[in-house]
Design a protein around this motif. Structure first.
Motif, mmCIF file in Angstrom:
data_model
loop_
_atom_site.group_PDB
_atom_site.id
_atom_site.type_symbol
_atom_site.label_atom_id
_atom_site.label_comp_id
_atom_site.label_asym_id
_atom_site.label_seq_id
_atom_site.Cartn_x
_atom_site.Cartn_y
_atom_site.Cartn_z
ATOM 1 N N ALA A 59 28.301 44.511 41.770
ATOM 2 C CA ALA A 59 27.188 44.010 40.690
ATOM 3 C C ALA A 59 27.376 44.622 39.448
ATOM 4 N N CYS A 60 27.947 45.804 39.173
ATOM 5 C CA CYS A 60 27.964 46.346 37.731
ATOM 6 C C CYS A 60 29.062 45.517 37.297
ATOM 7 N N MET A 61 30.081 45.147 37.895
ATOM 8 C CA MET A 61 31.404 44.435 37.370
ATOM 9 C C MET A 61 31.182 43.015 37.131
ATOM 10 N N ALA A 62 30.079 42.491 37.759
ATOM 11 C CA ALA A 62 29.665 40.966 37.530
ATOM 12 C C ALA A 62 28.945 41.033 36.199
ATOM 13 N N ASP A 63 27.913 42.208 36.224
ATOM 14 C CA ASP A 63 27.294 42.233 35.124
ATOM 15 C C ASP A 63 28.302 42.465 33.760
ATOM 16 N N LEU A 64 29.302 43.284 33.877
ATOM 17 C CA LEU A 64 30.229 43.210 32.641
ATOM 18 C C LEU A 64 31.028 42.174 32.422
ATOM 19 N N ALA A 65 31.337 41.310 33.457
ATOM 20 C CA ALA A 65 31.888 40.006 33.198
ATOM 21 C C ALA A 65 31.222 39.059 32.506
ATOM 22 N N GLU A 66 29.786 39.086 32.799
ATOM 23 C CA GLU A 66 28.774 38.297 31.835
ATOM 24 C C GLU A 66 28.663 38.824 30.480
ATOM 25 N N ALA A 67 28.542 40.057 30.315
ATOM 26 C CA ALA A 67 28.551 40.523 28.960
ATOM 27 C C ALA A 67 29.887 40.061 28.109
ATOM 28 N N ILE A 68 30.942 40.308 28.590
ATOM 29 C CA ILE A 68 32.195 39.830 28.240
ATOM 30 C C ILE A 68 32.193 38.315 27.609
ATOM 31 N N ALA A 69 31.580 37.676 28.719
ATOM 32 C CA ALA A 69 31.574 35.950 28.525
ATOM 33 C C ALA A 69 30.545 35.813 27.459
ATOM 34 N N ARG A 70 29.603 36.598 27.180
ATOM 35 C CA ARG A 70 28.666 36.037 26.334
ATOM 36 C C ARG A 70 29.309 36.296 24.788
ATOM 37 N N ARG A 71 30.512 37.339 24.936
ATOM 38 C CA ARG A 71 31.092 37.476 23.514
ATOM 39 C C ARG A 71 32.474 36.561 23.371
ATOM 40 N N GLY A 72 32.638 35.660 24.182
ATOM 41 C CA GLY A 72 33.500 34.705 24.184
ATOM 42 C C GLY A 72 34.982 35.288 24.842
ATOM 43 N N GLY A 73 34.883 36.446 25.649
ATOM 44 C CA GLY A 73 36.087 36.426 26.332
ATOM 45 C C GLY A 73 35.948 36.233 27.874
ATOM 46 N N ARG A 74 37.012 36.748 28.813
ATOM 47 C CA ARG A 74 36.875 36.346 29.913
ATOM 48 C C ARG A 74 37.569 37.574 30.719
ATOM 49 N N LEU A 75 36.977 37.929 31.741
ATOM 50 C CA LEU A 75 37.495 39.245 32.531
ATOM 51 C C LEU A 75 38.497 38.804 33.123
ATOM 52 N N CYS A 76 39.897 39.652 33.287
ATOM 53 C CA CYS A 76 40.883 39.394 34.026
ATOM 54 C C CYS A 76 40.601 39.905 35.596
ATOM 55 N N LEU A 77 40.760 39.133 36.329
ATOM 56 C CA LEU A 77 40.495 39.878 37.877
ATOM 57 C C LEU A 77 41.675 39.962 38.443
ATOM 58 N N ARG A 78 42.023 41.093 39.141
ATOM 59 C CA ARG A 78 43.172 41.301 40.182
ATOM 60 C C ARG A 78 42.792 41.867 41.390
ATOM 61 N N VAL A 79 43.297 41.525 42.188
ATOM 62 C CA VAL A 79 43.531 42.353 43.720
ATOM 63 C C VAL A 79 44.622 42.573 44.274
ATOM 64 N N GLY A 80 44.863 43.964 44.430
ATOM 65 C CA GLY A 80 45.900 44.515 45.022
ATOM 66 C C GLY A 80 46.192 46.007 44.662
ATOM 67 N N ASP A 81 47.536 46.284 44.878
ATOM 68 C CA ASP A 81 47.771 47.565 44.501
ATOM 69 C C ASP A 81 47.896 47.712 42.797
ATOM 70 N N ALA A 82 47.339 48.828 42.356
ATOM 71 C CA ALA A 82 47.453 48.830 40.750
ATOM 72 C C ALA A 82 48.662 48.716 39.985
ATOM 73 N N VAL A 83 49.723 49.368 40.387
ATOM 74 C CA VAL A 83 50.983 49.059 39.931
ATOM 75 C C VAL A 83 51.505 47.756 39.884
#
Length: 514
Positions: A59-83
Motif C-alpha cells: 500500500a505504501c508503494m502504491a501511494d508512492l507510485a501515485e505521487a510520482i505519477a502526479r509529478r509526471g513520472g512512472r515507477l519502474c517495478l521489477r520482480v525478482g532477485d535484486a542483482v
C-alpha cells in the motif's frame, strides 16, 4: 554518441516517500531519474516476514507510485532477485548511476546489499548510499560521538521534493498479490493506514490532539492505541522521515507555554524515544550477527532448542495467563502492541517458558506490521537477558494485568472464554475450584507454567552466569561496543545486576539506554 547525463536510478526500499529523501534529491541534481522498486520474492519467503507486512508495504508503494505519477513520472517495478533485475535494467537502458538510502535490515537485506555493491563495482556502476536515520554505517563505531552526530543530522534542514526530470524504464504494470509471493493471508489489516497522507495525519493528530497524556497512557493496551503516536509503521516503511517527525515534535514543544505541563512531559518523552529508535538500530548495524547471536557470546546455548508445544501455546495466546493471552491475541489480530506489552510477551517466552529469543522473536517479527530488525533483535535479546549489560527484568503477567487492565475490559475483549468469570477472579483464576472453572471457563487452559517457580529458575541460571569472571569481562566489551555514553551505567540500568520480577512502579516504560 549520447553525450547527455546518464540515467540516475533511485532504488526505493523502505523509504517510500519523495519528501526529505536524500537519495532522490541528490540523483535529481545529477540527471534524469528512474524511480525503481524491486519486489524480491526470496525476501518475502523469509522466516521473519508476513502477509500483513507485505500488504502495508504494498500500500505504501502504491501511494508512492501515485505521487510520482502526479509529478509526471512512472515507477519502474521489477520482480525478482535484486542483482539479476539490476543487470536486466542495465541491458535495457544502458549505463546508469544507482542511488539508495542505507538500510539496516535483516540478514537477507544485508547479504543482498553486499551482492549489489559487488555487482556495481564489477559493472562500473556508481552506487551511492546515503543516510536516512541517525545510524552510522559499518562496524567499529566510536559510541562516544554517536549522540552528537544524531543530533546534528536531525537538525539539518528538511530536503524538499526536488524538480525531477523523470525517465521511464521497462517494468511490470502492477504489484503482485500476497499469494503470488507465497504469503498466507492473516487477520491483521492495516493497509488503510498506509501511505504519506496517513503518516502526516497521524503525526498531526498526535502532536496536537492525542498525545497530551502519552507519558502516563502509553503502557496500557486500553489507552495506548490513542495516546501513542502510531508512527512506528510509517517510520519502518519510510512514508515519513525520522527528521520530519523529530523537527515537528521539537517545533511543537518549543511553541508550548510553560504551563502545558502534560504536553511538555509527553513530547520530551516522545523525542527521547526517537533517539532510542536509532540507538538500537545502530547496534544491529555495528554487529549484524546480533540477529542470530547474543551480544554476549557467553549466553549462547543458555536455553535449549524450542519446545514446539510451548511456543505454539504462547504464539496463539493459550498460556493460561489471561492478560498475556489477551495481549498476544490482540497483537496477532491487529499487528501492533505497545512497548511494555511487547516486552512482557518476550519476557514470558524467554524466562517463564525458557524459549530461545531467536525463535520467539520470529513469531513476534511476523506479527509486527512495524517490524524493524534493528530495533527488534537487540530488544529480543535484551528482554531475554542475553546482552550481558542490561538489567534483567522478568515481568509478572498477573501483576501487569492488574496494573494495566484492572477491570478486565481488555481481557474480556480478546479472551471471550473468560467472559463469564467474575472480576474478582479474572486476574487470579487459581482461586476457583475445579467445578467453578468447569462452569465458567471450561475451554480456557490451565497455566502452562507456574510463573513464580519459572522466574526463580531463570533468575538463578542467569545470575550464576553473570557472576563468572568471563561474563563480567565480556560485559565490559559489550558496553564499549554498544552502550550509551550519556548517563552512567548505574543510572541507565545497563549494568550487571541481578534479575527480578517487575511490576508497574519500579519499571520505567522502557530502558531508554540513551
Amino acid at each position: 554518441m549520447n553525450s547527455g547525463p546518464i540515467p540516475q536510478v533511485v532504488w526505493f526500499k523502505r523509504d517510500l516517500r519523495l519528501q526529505d529523501h536524500a537519495a532522490l534529491h541528490s540523483a535529481a541534481l545529477a540527471g534524469p531519474v528512474v524511480a525503481l522498486v524491486i519486489v524480491e520474492p526470496a525476501y518475502w519467503r523469509g522466516p521473519d516476514t508476513s502477509g500483513r507486512q507485505w500488504r502495508f508495504w504494498r500500500a505504501c508503494m502504491a501511494d508512492l507510485a501515485e505521487a510520482i505519477a502526479r509529478r509526471g513520472g512512472r515507477l519502474c517495478l521489477r520482480v525478482g532477485d535484486a542483482v539479476a533485475e539490476l543487470e536486466a535494467l542495465r541491458r535495457d537502458i544502458g549505463a546508469f548511476a544507482l542511488w539508495a538510502h542505507e538500510e539496516t535490515g535483516n540478514g537477507f537485506t544485508f547479504a543482498r546489499d553486499r551482492a549489489v555493491r559487488h555487482w556495481a563495482r564489477g559493472q562500473g556502476i556508481p552506487f551511492v548510499e546515503l543516510r536516512q536515520f541517525g545510524v552510522i554505517r559499518g562496524r567499529g563505531l566510536n559510541r562516544d560521538h554517536w549522540a552528537a552526530a544524531w543530533d546534528a543530522m536531525m537538525e539539518q534542514p528538511l530536503l524538499p521534493v526536488p524538480p525531477v526530470i523523470w525517465r521511464t524504464a521497462p517494468g511490470r504494470d502492477a504489484l503482485p498479490g500476497a499469494a503470488a509471493l507465497g504469503l498466507s493471508s492473516d487477520e491483521a489489516e492495516a493497509s488503510a493506514a498506509a501511505g504519506r497522507d496517513a503518516a502526516l495525519a497521524a503525526l498531526e493528530s498526535f502532536l496536537f490532539e492525542r498525545g497530551e497524556h502519552y507519558t502516563s497512557a502509553m503502557s496500557s493496551p486500553l489507552s495506548a492505541p490513542d495516546a501513542c503516536s502510531r508512527l512506528s509503521w510509517h517510520l519502518a516503511y519510510g512514508s515519513v522521515s525520522m527528521r520530519e517527525v523529530w523537527q515537528a515534535a521539537r517545533n511543537r514543544y518549543a511553541a508550548l507555554p510553560r504551563e502545558a505541563r502534560h504536553w511538555r512531559a509527553a513530547l520530551r518523552s516522545f523525542m527521547a524515544r526517537l533517539h532510542w529508535h536509532c540507538h538500537f538500530i545502530q547496534k544491529l548495524e555495528s554487529e549484524p550477527e546480533a540477529e542470530f547471536r547474543p551480544f554476549a557470546r557467553r549466553y549462547e546455548g543458555l536455553r535449549p532448542p524450542s519446545d514446539p508445544a510451548r511456543l505454539a501455546a504462547w504464539a496463539q495466546g493459550r498460556t493460561g495467563y489471561p492478560f498475556l493471552d489477551a495481549v498476544m491475541r490482540a497483537l496477532q489480530a491487529t499487528g501492533w502492541a505497545t512497548f511494555r506489552m511487547r516486552a512482557m510477551l518476550m519476557s514470558f517466552a524467554a524466562y517463564d517458558l525458557w524459549l530461545p529469543w531467536q525463535e520467539a522473536g520470529l513469531v513476534l517479527a511476523r506479527a509486527f506490521i512495524d517490524y524493524e530488525p534493528g530495533i527488534h533483535w537487540p530488544q529480543c535479546q535484551m528482554q531475554a537477558g542475553e546482552t550481558g549489560i542490561n538489567t534483567v527484568r522478568i515481568y509478572s503477567p498477573v501483576k501487569q494485568g492488574m496494573d494495566q487492565d484492572p477491570e478486565g475490559r481488555f481481557i474480556r475483549a480478546w479472551v471471550p472464554e473468560l467472559a463469564r468469570v467474575p472480576g474478582a477472579w479474572l486476574h487470579a483464576l487459581d482461586r476457583m475450584d475445579g467445578s467453578q472453572r468447569q462452569a465458567l471457563c471450561p475451554d480456557y487452559p490451565l497455566p502452562i507454567v507456574d510463573h513464580g517457580a519459572a522466574a526463580r529458575a531463570a533468575h538463578q541460571a542467569i545470575a550464576a552466569l553473570r557472576r563468572t569472571r568471563e561474563a563480567r569481562a565480556e560485559a565490559d566489551s559489550v558496553q564499549q561496543r554498544h552502550g550509551s555514553r550519556k548517563r552512567s551505567t548505574a543510572r541507565r540500568g545497563e549494568g550487571r545486576s541481578s534479575a527480578r520480577t517487575v511490576g508497574k512502579k519500579d519499571m520505567p516504560q522502557m530502558q531508554l539506554d540513551l
